[in-house]
Design a protein around this motif. Sequence first.
Motif, mmCIF file in Angstrom:
data_model
loop_
_atom_site.group_PDB
_atom_site.id
_atom_site.type_symbol
_atom_site.label_atom_id
_atom_site.label_comp_id
_atom_site.label_asym_id
_atom_site.label_seq_id
_atom_site.Cartn_x
_atom_site.Cartn_y
_atom_site.Cartn_z
ATOM 1 N N HIS A 242 0.814 -1.207 0.000
ATOM 2 C CA HIS A 242 0.000 0.000 0.000
ATOM 3 C C HIS A 242 0.855 1.268 0.000
ATOM 4 C CE1 HIS A 242 -4.156 -1.732 1.384
ATOM 5 N NE2 HIS A 242 -3.762 -2.148 0.202
ATOM 6 N N SER A 243 2.007 1.236 0.665
ATOM 7 C CA SER A 243 2.866 2.417 0.697
ATOM 8 C C SER A 243 3.395 2.754 -0.701
ATOM 9 C CB SER A 243 4.036 2.190 1.661
ATOM 10 O OG SER A 243 3.573 2.032 2.982
ATOM 11 N N VAL A 244 3.846 1.735 -1.413
ATOM 12 C CA VAL A 244 4.338 1.963 -2.774
ATOM 13 C C VAL A 244 3.205 2.441 -3.680
ATOM 14 C CG1 VAL A 244 5.282 0.819 -4.821
ATOM 15 C CG2 VAL A 244 6.229 0.315 -2.565
ATOM 16 N N GLY A 245 2.028 1.833 -3.522
ATOM 17 C CA GLY A 245 0.888 2.247 -4.326
ATOM 18 C C GLY A 245 0.485 3.685 -4.065
ATOM 19 N N TYR B 195 0.564 6.860 -6.692
ATOM 20 C CA TYR B 195 -0.587 7.729 -6.910
ATOM 21 C C TYR B 195 -0.223 9.193 -6.673
ATOM 22 C CZ TYR B 195 -4.691 10.418 -5.538
ATOM 23 O OH TYR B 195 -5.619 11.416 -5.395
ATOM 24 N N ASP B 196 0.529 9.464 -5.600
ATOM 25 C CA ASP B 196 0.902 10.849 -5.294
ATOM 26 C C ASP B 196 1.722 11.462 -6.419
ATOM 27 O OD1 ASP B 196 -0.412 10.904 -2.873
ATOM 28 O OD2 ASP B 196 1.345 10.305 -1.702
ATOM 29 N N VAL C 104 1.527 15.580 -10.856
ATOM 30 C CA VAL C 104 1.716 15.994 -12.252
ATOM 31 C C VAL C 104 0.397 16.460 -12.858
ATOM 32 C CG1 VAL C 104 2.344 15.177 -14.554
ATOM 33 C CG2 VAL C 104 3.728 14.516 -12.587
ATOM 34 N N VAL C 105 -0.685 15.716 -12.588
ATOM 35 C CA VAL C 105 -2.004 16.081 -13.128
ATOM 36 C C VAL C 105 -2.464 17.423 -12.573
ATOM 37 C CG1 VAL C 105 -4.443 15.431 -13.153
ATOM 38 C CG2 VAL C 105 -2.700 13.707 -13.592
ATOM 39 N N GLU C 106 -2.284 17.629 -11.271
ATOM 40 C CA GLU C 106 -2.707 18.898 -10.672
ATOM 41 C C GLU C 106 -1.877 20.063 -11.206
ATOM 42 O OE1 GLU C 106 -2.645 18.601 -6.431
ATOM 43 O OE2 GLU C 106 -4.445 17.336 -6.344
ATOM 44 N N PHE C 107 -0.581 19.837 -11.384
ATOM 45 C CA PHE C 107 0.294 20.921 -11.819
ATOM 46 C C PHE C 107 0.028 21.329 -13.265
ATOM 47 C CE2 PHE C 107 4.472 22.329 -13.566
ATOM 48 C CZ PHE C 107 4.582 23.505 -12.830
ATOM 49 N N TYR C 108 -0.094 20.343 -14.159
ATOM 50 C CA TYR C 108 -0.209 20.643 -15.583
ATOM 51 C C TYR C 108 -1.657 20.790 -16.056
ATOM 52 C CZ TYR C 108 4.767 19.784 -16.180
ATOM 53 O OH TYR C 108 6.131 19.856 -16.102
ATOM 54 N N LEU C 109 -2.577 20.014 -15.510
ATOM 55 C CA LEU C 109 -3.962 20.055 -15.977
ATOM 56 C C LEU C 109 -4.905 20.785 -15.022
ATOM 57 C CD1 LEU C 109 -4.420 16.421 -17.390
ATOM 58 C CD2 LEU C 109 -3.697 18.500 -18.585
ATOM 59 N N LYS C 110 -4.387 21.140 -13.833
ATOM 60 C CA LYS C 110 -5.204 21.842 -12.825
ATOM 61 C C LYS C 110 -6.430 21.019 -12.443
ATOM 62 C CE LYS C 110 -2.300 25.160 -13.563
ATOM 63 N NZ LYS C 110 -1.119 25.264 -12.677
ATOM 64 N N LEU C 111 -6.270 19.704 -12.324
ATOM 65 C CA LEU C 111 -7.382 18.812 -11.995
ATOM 66 C C LEU C 111 -7.110 18.100 -10.683
ATOM 67 C CD1 LEU C 111 -7.895 17.090 -15.472
ATOM 68 C CD2 LEU C 111 -9.283 18.921 -14.503
#
Length: 392
Positions: free
Chosen positions: A177-180, A184-185, A190-197
Motif C-alpha cells: 500500500h505504501s508503494v501504491g 498515486y501521489d 503531475v495532473v494537478e500541476f499541468y492540468l489543474k485537476l
Amino acid sequence: MTRFVSITSGKGGVGKTSIAVNLSMQLAQRGKRVCLIDADWGLANVNVMLRLRPQHTLEDVIVSGLSVDAIMLRNIQGVDILPGSSGSERMARLSPEQLGRLANAMQALENYDFVIIDSSSGIARNVLALSLASPEVLMVITPEPTSMTDAYALLKLLYAESYQGRVQVIVNHSRNHSVGRHSYDRFREVVEFYLKLRLPLLGLVQEDERMQKAVLKQQALSSHSPESVAARDIGSLAGQLLLEDNSIKRVDTTTFWKRYLETAGHSITSSSCDEVAASEDETPERAELEDQIELLNAQVDALISEVTHLRQASEKPSDTSVVPLDRGRRSLRSCCPERWVAELASGYEIAGEPDNSFPVYELEQPDGKVIHFACHSLDDAYENPQPQSTSS
C-alpha cells in the motif's frame, strides 16, 4: 437508471480486464445487478479470462442482426456478460452505420444497477468515446512510469474534449500500500500541476501471486482465492463505489449510447440511433494536439526521473521550496517537498563547505533575471549571489 462505469488505461498490460471482471463480481456479491461489457471490440479478453466459449459475440449483433439478449451470457458468478470478439479486424474498424446498429441494440440493456465497461487501452476515437459518454471513469495505472505518462496523455485528451464526468484512479500491481500510495501521489501531482485537476484515488490493488494463478487457471479471483490480498483490495474498491452510490449521476441506457455515438464523431437524430452521419475527419488541431502529447510525455517522464533523483539524494527534505501558484507566478510556501524545485529550476549544482553540502538552484524570474538560491528554512533570506558563490 443505471450507473455506467468505464474502466480504462493509457496502455495495455496494467491488469484492467482483471479489475473489471473481479470488480463486477464483487458488486454482484453485494446484491447488485451487474452487466459487464467486453468493449475491447477487436481484442476481447473477458472470454479468455473466464474460460467462456460464447456461441455468439457483439460482432454477430452488428453483422447478423442478433439481439443483445441472444448473445448475453447469464449469471456468470452473478454477472451478465456481453462477450466481445477477439482477432476481428472488422470490429476494430467499425463504420458509422455499424456503430449506430450496435448502439441501437445496446438500448435493450435495462434494469441493471451497474454497467461495467471494460474498454480497450489507448486514445483511438471509438475508445475515447466510451469514457466521454460515461459519468464515471476508473483509470488504472501501475507504478511504472510508462503507465503514468500514457494515462496522463489519455486524461489530457478527455478534458480537452470537455469531459464532465468524474475520473478516479486505481493503482494496480502495487508491491504494497505504501508503494501504491507513493505512485498515486506522483501521478496526482503531475495532473494537478499541468492540468489543474483534482484526481481522487478509488483504491489500491496489491501485487498477489494468487491473482496470477487465477488468470492462468482462467478463473475469477473471487472464486479461486476469495481470501487473497488482491481479492480483499478489489472488495474494498466495490465497497467504496457503493458508499458513493447515492451521490452519483445515473443515466438511462438510450441516453448513454446516443452520447457515445456523438462523442465518437457521429451525429444522430433524437428519434433513432440508426440514422448516422459521416464520421468526423481528423482535424489539423487534433494532429497538433497529438504531437504536443508526445512531447509532454517525454517531459513528464523526465520530471518523474528528476523527482526520484531528488528524493534519493536528499536525506532531509527542505521545509521551504518554490511552489507555482499558477502559470507565470512563483511564491514560497513552507512544508512543501523539494521536488517542486525540480519542476521549475533549470538546473542545480552541489555547493558546500567543510562538513556541509547542499544543492544550489537557478531560476529565471519573469523579468528575465536569473537568481540562485538554496532551500534551507523560513528564516533564511534569498539573495542574488555573486558568481561562483551561494546564498542562503
